[in-house]
Scaffold this active site. Structure first.
Site, PDB file in Angstrom:
ATOM      1  N   THR A  76       0.871  -1.063  -0.020  1.00  0.00           N
ATOM      2  CA  THR A  76       0.111  -0.006  -0.029  1.00  0.00           C
ATOM      3  C   THR A  76       0.766   1.272   0.065  1.00  0.00           C
ATOM      4  O   THR A  76       0.746   2.370  -1.020  1.00  0.00           O
ATOM      5  CB  THR A  76      -0.861  -0.037   1.087  1.00  0.00           C
ATOM      6  N   ASN A 161      -5.245  -9.845  -7.715  1.00  0.00           N
ATOM      7  CA  ASN A 161      -5.417 -10.527  -6.402  1.00  0.00           C
ATOM      8  C   ASN A 161      -6.711 -11.558  -6.319  1.00  0.00           C
ATOM      9  O   ASN A 161      -6.708 -12.187  -5.434  1.00  0.00           O
ATOM     10  CB  ASN A 161      -5.238  -9.455  -5.168  1.00  0.00           C
ATOM     11  N   GLN A 189       1.222  -9.718  -6.009  1.00  0.00           N
ATOM     12  CA  GLN A 189       0.848 -11.283  -6.262  1.00  0.00           C
ATOM     13  C   GLN A 189       1.594 -12.127  -7.136  1.00  0.00           C
ATOM     14  O   GLN A 189       1.582 -13.172  -7.164  1.00  0.00           O
ATOM     15  CB  GLN A 189      -0.682 -11.142  -6.799  1.00  0.00           C
ATOM     16  N   HIS A 211       4.313  -9.836   3.489  1.00  0.00           N
ATOM     17  CA  HIS A 211       3.349 -10.888   4.016  1.00  0.00           C
ATOM     18  C   HIS A 211       2.558 -11.680   2.960  1.00  0.00           C
ATOM     19  O   HIS A 211       1.853 -12.417   3.085  1.00  0.00           O
ATOM     20  CB  HIS A 211       2.372 -10.044   5.097  1.00  0.00           C
ATOM     21  N   THR A 250      13.044   5.956  10.950  1.00  0.00           N
ATOM     22  CA  THR A 250      13.870   4.592  11.347  1.00  0.00           C
ATOM     23  C   THR A 250      13.545   3.296  10.671  1.00  0.00           C
ATOM     24  O   THR A 250      12.397   3.079  10.755  1.00  0.00           O
ATOM     25  CB  THR A 250      13.931   4.560  12.730  1.00  0.00           C
ATOM     26  N   CYS A 336     -17.181  -6.580   2.069  1.00  0.00           N
ATOM     27  CA  CYS A 336     -18.014  -5.924   3.292  1.00  0.00           C
ATOM     28  C   CYS A 336     -17.950  -4.264   3.080  1.00  0.00           C
ATOM     29  O   CYS A 336     -16.731  -3.901   3.166  1.00  0.00           O
ATOM     30  CB  CYS A 336     -17.475  -6.360   4.376  1.00  0.00           C
TER      31      CYS A 336
HETATM   32  C1  LIG Z   1      -2.362  -7.399  -0.492  1.00  0.00           C
HETATM   33  C2  LIG Z   1      -2.198  -6.593  -1.854  1.00  0.00           C
HETATM   34  C3  LIG Z   1      -1.775  -5.079  -1.760  1.00  0.00           C
HETATM   35  C4  LIG Z   1      -1.461  -4.431  -0.340  1.00  0.00           C
HETATM   36  O1  LIG Z   1      -0.433  -4.741   0.358  1.00  0.00           O
HETATM   37  P1  LIG Z   1      -0.143  -4.433   1.803  1.00  0.00           P
HETATM   38  O2  LIG Z   1       1.309  -4.937   1.773  1.00  0.00           O
HETATM   39  O3  LIG Z   1      -0.725  -5.470   2.601  1.00  0.00           O
HETATM   40  O4  LIG Z   1      -0.316  -2.846   1.844  1.00  0.00           O
HETATM   41  C5  LIG Z   1      -1.937  -4.373  -2.788  1.00  0.00           C
HETATM   42  N1  LIG Z   1      -1.916  -4.987  -3.923  1.00  0.00           N
HETATM   43  C6  LIG Z   1      -2.251  -6.193  -4.154  1.00  0.00           C
HETATM   44  C7  LIG Z   1      -2.370  -6.780  -5.459  1.00  0.00           C
HETATM   45  C8  LIG Z   1      -2.403  -6.933  -2.919  1.00  0.00           C
HETATM   46  O5  LIG Z   1      -2.568  -8.249  -3.138  1.00  0.00           O
END
Ligand SMILES: *Cc1c(COP(=O)(O)O)cnc(C)c1O
Length: 412
Positions: A76, A161, A189, A211, A250, A336
């Site tokens: 993000t 995604n 992705q 993540h 930091t 949602c």
């Molecule tokens: C998960 C995702 C994001 C957001 O990533 P974060 O690291 O959670 O901010 C942005 N773009 C795509 C395509 C995602 O799958």
């Protein structure tokens, strides 16, 4: 061995940390806790060495050099920095005049791209949101039609995604290069799952996230090209000037070390993972579509990530379906919002009707997914859909051969 429930089939939402990642991170919480900005002592140097190794691993994963990697809090933030930072730096006209410059994106991007672009539109930039065709794939030709003389930036995700479709990044990159327009891709992705090379694909800016690749949450990176062209960005955050001024604050050393380890493992293992998960995904799709009629896989069949499938099940009610498969942790085709369940804008964008969008499941597999889990998912979903259909008068009519599109519905 008994299956542990619920099973996790939502790896496109997030992945568990690989234990090797956790192990790499641990020393940086305690003995190597220094601030990478401390130049005068061992603690700072140890932290810096950890950051350097992570930067090297991140760069290697995408075929870049270490100086082109900016660590952020995730995709993000990377998307915001790339899109707004480039728009502010390269704007064509001062604020208040007709248009400050034009941006091209597509209407089924993640919100972390759509919303920064919409913010820029409010601030006086122009944007084109390309609508995808029914198969969900954005091509260079579609982008070409959207370009204008004042286009500053094209931002098109590598892979979607929700449906796992893969866009023509190489073709779009080449087009942008020829036209001298910056090209950003949200590769969240894709990168870490599939081979990424920023030079081969003519990418100027690329976002990815820890993540989604078995690293920790709250850390990611932005690739910023340094040669041909040297991309400049206006920083969005002022402060200590870390990350070559692009991103003050930091450094999140534990997170960055974990991210680096996740990148290193990904580079070594993504090919084997992709082959294994591709087989499991195929088994899953085949198991469902061979036992159930009236279901459709969303997105172009031959242009999808190996580990994501998104399937619409006709003649079942969406909420009922989610309830019935609650032992399978996955995503539905409903989003949602504060007041209600809205059908997914991605599926709607492909032309999937509201009802079918609601009765869709996104199942995304990962490193921990087993054959046994896939068998379980097939059996559970088949059972649930069949049961729900016994309650559907429409399904009875469909089976009797009544063409439902020709029925005149009474509207109340
Ligand atoms: C998960 C995702 C994001 C957001 O990533 P974060 O690291 O959670 O901010 C942005 N773009 C795509 C395509 C995602 O799958």
């Amino acid at each position: 061995m008994a299956l542990s429930l619920p099973i996790y089939m939502d790896h496109a939402a997030t992945t568990p940390c690989d234990p090797r990642v956790v192990e790499a991170m641990l020393p940086y919480f305690t003995e190597k806790f220094g601030n990478a900005g401390s130049r005068n002592h061992r603690f700072g140097w140890d932290a810096e060495a950890g950051i350097d190794a992570a930067r090297d691993a991140a760069a290697r994963l995408i075929g870049a050099s270490e100086k082109e990697i900016i660590f952020t809090s995730g995709s993000t933030e990377s998307n915001n920095l790339a899109i707004k930072g480039a728009a502010y730096m390269y704007e064509k006209a001062p604020a208040g005049s007709k248009s400050r410059g034009h941006i091209v994106t597509c209407s089924i991007e993640h919100k972390a791209v759509l919303d920064p672009v919409k913010r820029l539109v409010k601030e006086g930039f122009d944007a084109t949101f390309i609508d995808p065709p029914a198969d969900g794939v954005i091509t260079a030709e579609m982008v070409q039609k959207a370009l204008r003389d004042d286009t500053i930036l094209v931002t098109i995700m590598w892979a979607n995604n929700e449906i796992g479709t893969i866009n023509d990044v190489r073709g779009i990159g080449k087009l942008c290069k020829e036209r001298g327009i910056l090209f950003h891709t949200d590769a969240t992705q894709w990168t870490g799952k599939m081979p990424t090379n920023v030079d081969a694909d003519h990418i100027d800016l690329l976002s990815w996230s820890g993540h989604k690749i078995y690293g920790p949450k709250g850390v990611g990176a932005l690739y910023v090209r340094r040669h041909r062209p040297r991309v400049r960005l206006q920083a969005l955050q002022d402060g200590g000037g870390q990350e070559r001024g692009f991103r003050s604050g930091t450094l999140n050393i534990t997170g960055i070390v974990g991210f680096g380890k996740a990148c290193e493992i990904a580079l070594n293992e993504m090919e084997a993972d992709a082959i294994r998960l591709g087989r499991l995904r195929q088994k899953l799709e085949q198991g469902l579509t061979s036992q159930l009629d009236s279901c459709a896989i969303n997105g172009r069949a031959d242009g999808r990530l190996p580990h994501i499938t998104n399937i619409s099940f006709g003649f079942v009610e969406g909420e009922g379906l989610m309830m019935a498969v609650k032992n399978i942790a996955c995503s539905s085709g409903s989003a949602c919002t504060s007041a209600s369940l809205e059908p997914s804008y991605v599926l709607k964008g492909l032309g999937v009707g509201d009802e079918l969008a609601h009765s869709s499941l996104r199942l995304s597999l990962g490193r921990g997914t087993t054959e046994e889990q896939v068998d379980y998912a097939i059996a559970e979903i088949v059972k649930a859909v069949k049961k729900l259909r016994t309650m559907s008068p429409l399904y009875d009519m469909h089976k009797e051969g009544i063409d439902l599109s020709k029925v005149e519905w009474a509207h109340h």
